[in-house]
Design an enzyme around this catalytic site. Sequence first.
Site, PDB file in Angstrom:
ATOM      1  N   GLY A 422       0.817  -1.210  -0.051  1.00 39.25           N
ATOM      2  CA  GLY A 422       0.147   0.139   0.075  1.00 39.25           C
ATOM      3  C   GLY A 422       0.838   1.128   0.067  1.00 39.25           C
ATOM      4  N   ARG A 424       2.010   3.102   2.444  1.00 34.33           N
ATOM      5  CA  ARG A 424       3.309   3.140   3.041  1.00 34.33           C
ATOM      6  C   ARG A 424       4.571   2.320   2.578  1.00 34.33           C
ATOM      7  NH1 ARG A 424       6.532   0.917   7.385  1.00 34.33           N
ATOM      8  NH2 ARG A 424       7.125   2.524   8.899  1.00 34.33           N
ATOM      9  N   CYS A 425       4.042   0.869   1.998  1.00 34.93           N
ATOM     10  CA  CYS A 425       5.023   0.246   1.296  1.00 34.93           C
ATOM     11  C   CYS A 425       5.670   1.205   0.126  1.00 34.93           C
ATOM     12  CB  CYS A 425       4.229  -0.917   0.861  1.00 34.93           C
ATOM     13  SG  CYS A 425       3.898  -2.017   1.933  1.00 34.93           S
ATOM     14  N   MET A 426       5.165   2.026  -0.533  1.00 41.64           N
ATOM     15  CA  MET A 426       5.381   2.565  -1.899  1.00 41.64           C
ATOM     16  C   MET A 426       6.346   3.700  -1.504  1.00 41.64           C
ATOM     17  SD  MET A 426       2.438   2.358  -4.698  1.00 41.64           S
ATOM     18  CE  MET A 426       1.342   3.343  -3.655  1.00 41.64           C
TER      19      MET A 426
END
Length: 435
Positions: A422, A424-426
């Site tokens: 999501g 935050r991951c990106m």
Amino acid sequence: MKTIITLFYFYIELTRTIEGGLLYLDRNGPLSIYSEIGNLEKVIVKRPGYEVENLTPDTLKRLLFDDIPYLPAIQKEHDAFTDSMRKRGTEVLYLEQLLAETLENPAVRYKFLDQLITESKADLCCSRQTLTEYLSSFPVSEMVDKVMGGVRKSEISEERKTNLYELMEDHQPFYLDPMPNLYFTRDPACVIGNGISINTMAEPARKRESMFMDYIIKHHPMFKEDVPSWFDRTSRFSLEGGDQLILNEETIAIGVSARTTPQAIEELANNLFASRPSFTRIVAIEIPKSRAFMHLDTVFTMVDKDQFTIHPAIQGPDGRMRIYIIEPGEEKGKVMIQERHHLIDTLKEVLELGEVNLIPCGGGDEIASAREQWNDGSNTLAIAPGVVVTYNRNYVSNRCLREAGIEVIEVPSSELSRGRGGPRCMSMPIRRSPV
């Protein structure tokens, strides 16, 4: 006298006393992350490129994807994501551009290519010289795209192929595998205070990713000063950024997950405590070791000073969990470890809060929470206290966030979510304002 008083308070604000030792909080360098929720000033992202188009049904599992994104659509969605941050004043930097700028130095570029070929084990199937000459034939920015996107056997002329592996193109079409997970910039490295952890990735498909940030930190003009290193990618133990949450100036939460080991957490703790930055405790939180619960930030993120998202499935009966508070021991190189069992009580303790609100993914509904957690309903990116970026598809979780007083900025996600990560991951924040 007024000037002296002002300087005194400035000095107090930038220092911290720990066990009688004076400690400097450096917020003026290129890196400054002391929270999860401070105004996001500067972030590193990777715009999806043709590496996602080099995915095939046969390579999906090995390259950690469940489906093949449609490139024009995923790029449009990623642009909407970065625009949402720029509109709030965040400076967005691109990994591919930073790496290209780093490799403008010919000596650094040659060393980089040699290391890349070694780590890719490409010299087992192709002449090191042939591959080096081929990649070096491109302008630097195109070379970076080629390294990230993958090098097919069909790109190199037949006369340069000298062994059976090279000639059998249908056996394995790549000299260098594509790196489709690169748009999840969170995992290969994590800024902690004014330093950085360059992580050891757990999966073979992602091992090379942390090499890019390693070169950028050591050789890019932006980082002229030596940057403290809290963890090195050569460690034997895996540690990934999705498991690392900077809760405040003293406390880091790290997930014990399918991708991060207890040994790596203790290694990071010893390095931090020995260097005596402001961080005095690590809260290790065990989560189920499965693909659905890949990292701590897929089931738990901070959205405000006293509010967090959570996927209820990580809690056992009566909310019990295995949580460990790690603090410096009396002897150098030793740590003290205390066990806790309830997340809310632990957060109250370490963050010195009277109340903590856990906002359940999917509203806690059995079906909605499982569906939205699969699509990263708990993986929020805080860009300011109480302001988060989320995927628009997680409408139940987004409604719960708004009901809790959180401002939610939704971005399109039909293609981005195919990679199982999501907002935050990106994102890899490198500067946040003090909270």
